[in-house]
Motif scaffolding. Structure first.
Motif, PDB file in Angstrom:
ATOM      1  N   ARG A  49       0.856  -1.184   0.000  1.00  0.00           N
ATOM      2  CA  ARG A  49       0.000   0.000   0.000  1.00  0.00           C
ATOM      3  C   ARG A  49       0.888   1.228   0.000  1.00  0.00           C
ATOM      4  N   LEU A  50       0.676   2.081  -0.982  1.00  0.00           N
ATOM      5  CA  LEU A  50       1.432   3.315  -1.101  1.00  0.00           C
ATOM      6  C   LEU A  50       0.519   4.492  -0.793  1.00  0.00           C
ATOM      7  N   GLY A  51       1.084   5.527  -0.219  1.00  0.00           N
ATOM      8  CA  GLY A  51       0.252   6.694  -0.012  1.00  0.00           C
ATOM      9  C   GLY A  51       0.861   7.734   0.895  1.00  0.00           C
ATOM     10  N   TYR A  52       0.149   8.841   1.000  1.00  0.00           N
ATOM     11  CA  TYR A  52       0.531   9.950   1.869  1.00  0.00           C
ATOM     12  C   TYR A  52      -0.689  10.855   2.034  1.00  0.00           C
ATOM     13  N   SER A  80       3.531   4.371  -7.933  1.00  0.00           N
ATOM     14  CA  SER A  80       4.169   5.510  -7.265  1.00  0.00           C
ATOM     15  C   SER A  80       4.340   6.718  -8.172  1.00  0.00           C
ATOM     16  N   SER A  81       4.002   6.585  -9.459  1.00  0.00           N
ATOM     17  CA  SER A  81       4.192   7.709 -10.381  1.00  0.00           C
ATOM     18  C   SER A  81       2.887   8.240 -10.951  1.00  0.00           C
ATOM     19  N   ILE A  82       1.769   7.856 -10.373  1.00  0.00           N
ATOM     20  CA  ILE A  82       0.461   8.306 -10.852  1.00  0.00           C
ATOM     21  C   ILE A  82       0.382   9.834 -10.921  1.00  0.00           C
ATOM     22  N   SER A  83       0.847  10.508  -9.897  1.00  0.00           N
ATOM     23  CA  SER A  83       0.675  11.967  -9.843  1.00  0.00           C
ATOM     24  C   SER A  83       1.462  12.682 -10.926  1.00  0.00           C
ATOM     25  N   GLY A  84       2.528  12.033 -11.449  1.00  0.00           N
ATOM     26  CA  GLY A  84       3.280  12.619 -12.548  1.00  0.00           C
ATOM     27  C   GLY A  84       3.727  14.033 -12.248  1.00  0.00           C
ATOM     28  N   PRO A  85       3.471  14.987 -13.170  1.00  0.00           N
ATOM     29  CA  PRO A  85       3.919  16.362 -12.977  1.00  0.00           C
ATOM     30  C   PRO A  85       2.877  17.230 -12.269  1.00  0.00           C
ATOM     31  N   TYR A  86       1.885  16.592 -11.654  1.00  0.00           N
ATOM     32  CA  TYR A  86       0.771  17.330 -11.066  1.00  0.00           C
ATOM     33  C   TYR A  86       0.834  17.345  -9.538  1.00  0.00           C
ATOM     34  N   ILE A  87       0.190  18.342  -8.946  1.00  0.00           N
ATOM     35  CA  ILE A  87       0.073  18.419  -7.487  1.00  0.00           C
ATOM     36  C   ILE A  87      -1.126  17.577  -7.076  1.00  0.00           C
ATOM     37  N   VAL A  88      -0.865  16.519  -6.365  1.00  0.00           N
ATOM     38  CA  VAL A  88      -1.915  15.655  -5.817  1.00  0.00           C
ATOM     39  C   VAL A  88      -1.712  15.654  -4.302  1.00  0.00           C
ATOM     40  N   PRO A  89      -2.512  16.413  -3.558  1.00  0.00           N
ATOM     41  CA  PRO A  89      -2.259  16.592  -2.118  1.00  0.00           C
ATOM     42  C   PRO A  89      -2.332  15.321  -1.288  1.00  0.00           C
ATOM     43  N   THR A  90      -3.186  14.368  -1.689  1.00  0.00           N
ATOM     44  CA  THR A  90      -3.305  13.120  -0.927  1.00  0.00           C
ATOM     45  C   THR A  90      -3.394  11.955  -1.900  1.00  0.00           C
ATOM     46  N   TYR A  91      -2.930  10.792  -1.438  1.00  0.00           N
ATOM     47  CA  TYR A  91      -2.855   9.652  -2.358  1.00  0.00           C
ATOM     48  C   TYR A  91      -2.834   8.353  -1.571  1.00  0.00           C
ATOM     49  N   GLU A 141       8.092  27.617  -9.583  1.00  0.00           N
ATOM     50  CA  GLU A 141       8.564  28.203  -8.326  1.00  0.00           C
ATOM     51  C   GLU A 141       8.505  27.238  -7.158  1.00  0.00           C
ATOM     52  N   LYS A 142       7.836  26.109  -7.313  1.00  0.00           N
ATOM     53  CA  LYS A 142       7.777  25.112  -6.235  1.00  0.00           C
ATOM     54  C   LYS A 142       8.900  24.079  -6.327  1.00  0.00           C
ATOM     55  N   MET A 143       9.776  24.216  -7.333  1.00  0.00           N
ATOM     56  CA  MET A 143      10.892  23.274  -7.473  1.00  0.00           C
ATOM     57  C   MET A 143      12.016  23.633  -6.505  1.00  0.00           C
ATOM     58  N   PRO A 144      12.692  22.670  -5.904  1.00  0.00           N
ATOM     59  CA  PRO A 144      12.413  21.223  -5.944  1.00  0.00           C
ATOM     60  C   PRO A 144      11.128  20.895  -5.190  1.00  0.00           C
ATOM     61  N   TYR A 145      10.429  19.877  -5.685  1.00  0.00           N
ATOM     62  CA  TYR A 145       9.107  19.542  -5.175  1.00  0.00           C
ATOM     63  C   TYR A 145       9.104  18.123  -4.625  1.00  0.00           C
ATOM     64  N   ALA A 146       8.761  17.988  -3.342  1.00  0.00           N
ATOM     65  CA  ALA A 146       8.681  16.670  -2.698  1.00  0.00           C
ATOM     66  C   ALA A 146       7.323  16.050  -2.993  1.00  0.00           C
ATOM     67  N   LYS A 147       7.335  14.850  -3.557  1.00  0.00           N
ATOM     68  CA  LYS A 147       6.090  14.222  -3.988  1.00  0.00           C
ATOM     69  C   LYS A 147       5.369  13.459  -2.887  1.00  0.00           C
ATOM     70  N   GLY A 148       6.023  13.242  -1.763  1.00  0.00           N
ATOM     71  CA  GLY A 148       5.361  12.569  -0.660  1.00  0.00           C
ATOM     72  C   GLY A 148       5.555  11.067  -0.628  1.00  0.00           C
ATOM     73  N   LEU A 149       6.194  10.511  -1.644  1.00  0.00           N
ATOM     74  CA  LEU A 149       6.446   9.070  -1.697  1.00  0.00           C
ATOM     75  C   LEU A 149       7.940   8.809  -1.681  1.00  0.00           C
ATOM     76  N   ARG A 150       8.288   7.552  -1.458  1.00  0.00           N
ATOM     77  CA  ARG A 150       9.679   7.131  -1.515  1.00  0.00           C
ATOM     78  C   ARG A 150       9.834   6.039  -2.568  1.00  0.00           C
ATOM     79  N   SER A 151      11.033   5.947  -3.119  1.00  0.00           N
ATOM     80  CA  SER A 151      11.314   4.889  -4.079  1.00  0.00           C
ATOM     81  C   SER A 151      11.355   3.550  -3.360  1.00  0.00           C
ATOM     82  N   ARG A 152      11.421   2.465  -4.134  1.00  0.00           N
ATOM     83  CA  ARG A 152      11.490   1.144  -3.507  1.00  0.00           C
ATOM     84  C   ARG A 152      12.776   0.954  -2.714  1.00  0.00           C
TER      85      ARG A 152
END
Length: 788
Positions: free
Chosen positions: A173-176, A342-353, A409-420
């Protein structure tokens, strides 16, 4: 010929240098695996399972062994005597996967997919080996197969293998974020069920391996068409019980990989094992049907997703479930399913997942990543959700994307997930909104409504689409490089990186040439030979420009500094007064007063009794292992227009625009070619390529007559543009490019097809979409409307 570099100010990186690989390839002088001929060479053929699932009751090889010209016939029992273990090791470390989940070198108790190797025949020729293979008699007890990964969650379903604990290889289960709260507070929640097909890689050159064992030296040399020479070397050493220093893996010219050669296959163990036993070279070259049956494939995936948005179309959260078809075995791990989820959000801001991921085992060919490695599937799902939002809220599709793109202007941007591997996913740089604006401007998105109206008057159905993507590149943990200047003045780069037709040799030569003041064609590049460089990772995950490029950069810089220090000692000059140009170190402003790199190399090879220049170590060379855990994120925006014939379902792509940001471009010509290749591959994924199995697990798509790939006639003129935002993660500022071109393709084409058919009020939530399927959707829509 490239013009000589006269000053360091004259940039080599960033120029459209001609590929150094091409002269030999264009003249038919390439050296692929099949071109390598060794004295006394034997040929191998594998007897493969005709069943998707069955017990092996008996194997009778007597007739095959007695055939004239047959040297040996090996079953699992026979070959196990040559190995430390019969089961293949897991490619990626895991403490959560089921045990005993990898394939065997040769199956011996049970087969789990059509095409699994059971017996190997070695003969004086391929013809004899094929004839002998037909004489092998195997008795089976067919078992019920599980083919649809959606049934894997049912405990009552037949097991993929009798040894399997369950048909779920792993559940993660992945999420944040506060997902439940986001959905409770949303103005709108939409649900989608999306299917992405199973396909294959199909490089022009299939797999192949040749092995020679020299008893007097106790050395094993293996030639393999692989994407990871060093991993194969380590695996051979482990499974054959040899010291790795006595195992050499050489990768000749490779006619494409695309992920199909990104693992160690059972055949790559079996061939060297018997070559050592027989004392003669043994070769196996895959035929096309074998590739259809036994080379790795990618997906199916079933997505059940909900998206929460506010009234303006701004994303609040995504949640759902992914069922991923892992096939009969897991050679590496669940990296493909993990990447996609883990890459669903792509280049978009997805606040929760939140995503439940089930890696499901089925009686089909094993699955690992093909070009894109899960990212195209994720992009497809995300873009289907965005199009749904736009449709439901009556917002332009491009506006919905622009609203939700991560701003510069939000770069670098933390996506909220971690790699495997546990590394935080942080997007380092990029201007996604500028990329989309560029694509829309070039394709005249604003004027499309007028074109669409005119087309309908003429009885034509046209549509457009836009899709964005981001791809983490520079997969670590390291890559190697050795830069050496010989006493002849030639410069050679050795690296663990892999050439597979993508032009990495030219790119690395450019990086090296710039540091040493040379023409690009003065640099030779050797990739994928464990005999020249002891460590390396190989070619995968759009990593080589970043990892190998920076390894070469650092090594070449050390060689440059060494040359300058040596020259300063010989010329009795200050280092700051020296320049390197045209293969010489010279005193700036004093023409002719200098020394060639060749003479410096001669000096540094040493002479008995003569001291080395002070502070300089022997040899004009340097090795560097470049390490990087962070990823450099490439991004792209694609826009296209299509025409769809609702009478036949035929889709014609009339225009295609791609805007890419891969950071600093080492060679824009090569970069453009990589994007071309990615788009062509993606068109296949969107409209043609589908690996079909029947209900019993028998593959239906076993030739190019029934597994369609796009030809030049299906590829439109591609309009490619680049925006460069150098990555702060590495000295060169580069980002990978090999996979980014494919990621948004299915998403943008399907969106355009749906837009063309909007008056039919249909939704396309699957890829690929064939002409027949388009007609089915149109007829279904007409039936639904008639019923209402």
């Amino acid at each position: 010929m490239n013009a000589p570099i006269t000053t360091m100010a004259h940039r080599v990186v960033g120029t459209k240098a001609r590929r150094i690989e091409d002269p030999a390839l264009l003249r038919g002088k390439g050296r692929y695996l099949s071109d390598i001929k060794l004295d006394g060479e034997l040929q191998a053929v594998f007897v493969r399972s005709p069943h998707a699932h069955a017990k092996i009751l008996s194997i009778e090889c007597t007739a095959a062994r007695q055939l004239s010209g047959v040297v040996a016939v090996y079953t699992a029992e026979d070959i196990s005597k040559e190995l430390t273990k019969l089961r293949m090791p897991l490619g990626f470390p895991s403490t959560t996967l089921q045990s005993d989940i990898t394939p065997f070198v040769l199956a011996y108790r049970e087969v789990a997919f059509v095409g699994e190797a059971i017996v190997m025949v070695v003969a004086e020729s391929r013809y004899i080996a094929e004839d002998a293979a037909a004489l092998v008699e195997i008795s089976y007890e067919p078992l019920e197969a599980i083919v649809d990964c959606r049934k894997a969650l049912d405990p009552a379903a037949p097991k993929v293998r009798t040894e399997a604990i369950s048909n779920i290889a792993e559940h993660v289960r992945l999420g944040y974020g506060e997902v439940t709260q986001a959905f409770n507070n949303a103005d709108h929640v939409f649900h989608e069920e999306i299917f992405v097909h199973r396909g294959a890689a199909h490089p022009i050159e299939g797999r192949g391996v040749l092995a020679r064992y020299e008893r007097e030296k106790a050395e094993l040399t293996v030639w393999s068409s692989t994407q990871m020479a060093h991993e194969l070397m380590h695996t051979l050493a482990d499974m054959l019980g040899m010291d790795q220093h006595f195992v050499r893996v050489i990768t000749p010219d490779v006619g494409g990989g695309f992920g199909a050669k990104y693992l160690v296959y059972p055949e790559e163990i079996a061939i060297p094992a018997v070559a050592r036993t027989l004392g003669r070279p043994v070769k196996w070259v895959e035929d096309r049907m074998e590739h259809f049956l036994s080379a790795i494939q990618e997906r199916d995936q079933y997505w059940y997703v909900d998206v929460a948005v506010n009234k303006d179309g701004r994303l609040l959260g995504i949640r759902g479930k992914l069922l991923h078809d892992q096939g009969a075995y897991t050679p590496q791990g669940i990296n493909l399913a993990f990447n996609a989820a883990s890459s669903i959000s792509g280049p978009y801001i997805v606040p929760t997942y939140e995503m439940d991921v089930y890696a499901c085992q089925t009686n089909k060919a094993p699955v690992i990543p093909v070009r894109g490695a899960g990212y195209p599937q994720a992009a497809f799902v995300m873009d289907r959700l965005l199009d749904r939002i736009a449709r439901e809220l009556h917002i332009d599709r491009a506006e919905v994307r622009q609203l939700n793109l991560i701003p510069k202007e939000k770069m670098p941007y933390a996506k909220g997930l971690r790699s495997r591997a546990g590394v935080a996913a942080i997007i380092d740089s990029g201007d996604y909104q500028a990329c989309q604006k560029k694509a829309l401007d070039v394709i005249d998105y604003a004027g499309f409504a007028k074109r669409k109206a005119a087309a309908r008057v003429a009885g034509r159905f046209i549509g457009n689409g836009v899709a964005n993507c981001v791809k983490g590149t520079s997969r670590g943990p390291f890559e190697s490089a050795l830069v050496r200047v010989s006493p002849t003045g030639r410069v050679t780069v050795y690296t663990g990186a892999m050439a597979m037709g993508q032009g990495i040799g030219t790119s690395l030569a450019q990086v090296c040439a710039e540091q040493l003041g040379l023409a690009v064609d003065a640099v030779d590049v050797t990739t994928g030979d464990t005999g020249h460089i002891p460590l390396g990772m190989g070619g995968f995950a759009s990593r080589q420009a970043v990892m190998a490029g920076n390894a070469v950069f650092e090594a070449a810089r050390e060689v440059r500094e060494k040359a300058l220090k040596t020259a300063a000692s010989i010329l009795e000059a200050r280092i700051e007064d020296l320049v390197i140009r045209n293969g010489r170190v010279e005193v700036n402003g004093v023409p002719g007063h200098g020394i060639s790199l060749a003479d410096i190399a001669k000096k540094l090879k040493g002479a008995p009794g003569y001291a080395m220049p002070k502070g300089v170590t022997p040899g004009l060379e340097a090795a560097y292992n470049y390490q990087l855990d962070a990823q450099a994120h490439a991004n792209a925006c694609h826009a296209c227009e299509v025409e769809v014939d609702p009478q036949t379902g035929h889709v014609l792509i009339t225009r295609y625009v791609a805007v890419h940001d891969s950071g600093t471009l080492i060679n824009p010509l090569i970069a453009e070619g990589q994007v071309h290749g990615g788009i062509a591959h993606g068109i296949g994924n969107a409209l043609y390529e589908k690996m079909i199995y029947d209900a019993t697990g028998q593959p239906i798509s076993t030739t190019f007559a029934d597994y369609l790939i796009p030809f030049a006639t299906e590829i439109p003129k591609l309009e490619i543009f680049f925006i460069e935002s150098p990555s702060p993660t590495n000295p060169l500022g580069v980002k990978g490019i090999g996979e980014t071109g494919i990621i948004p393709v299915a998403a943008v084409i399907i969106s355009a097809v749906e837009n063309a058919l909007m008056e039919f009020n249909l939704r396309i939530c699957e890829a690929p979409v064939s002409p027949v399927r388009i007609l089915e959707l149109i007829n279904k829509s007409k039936t639904t409307e008639a019923g209402t």
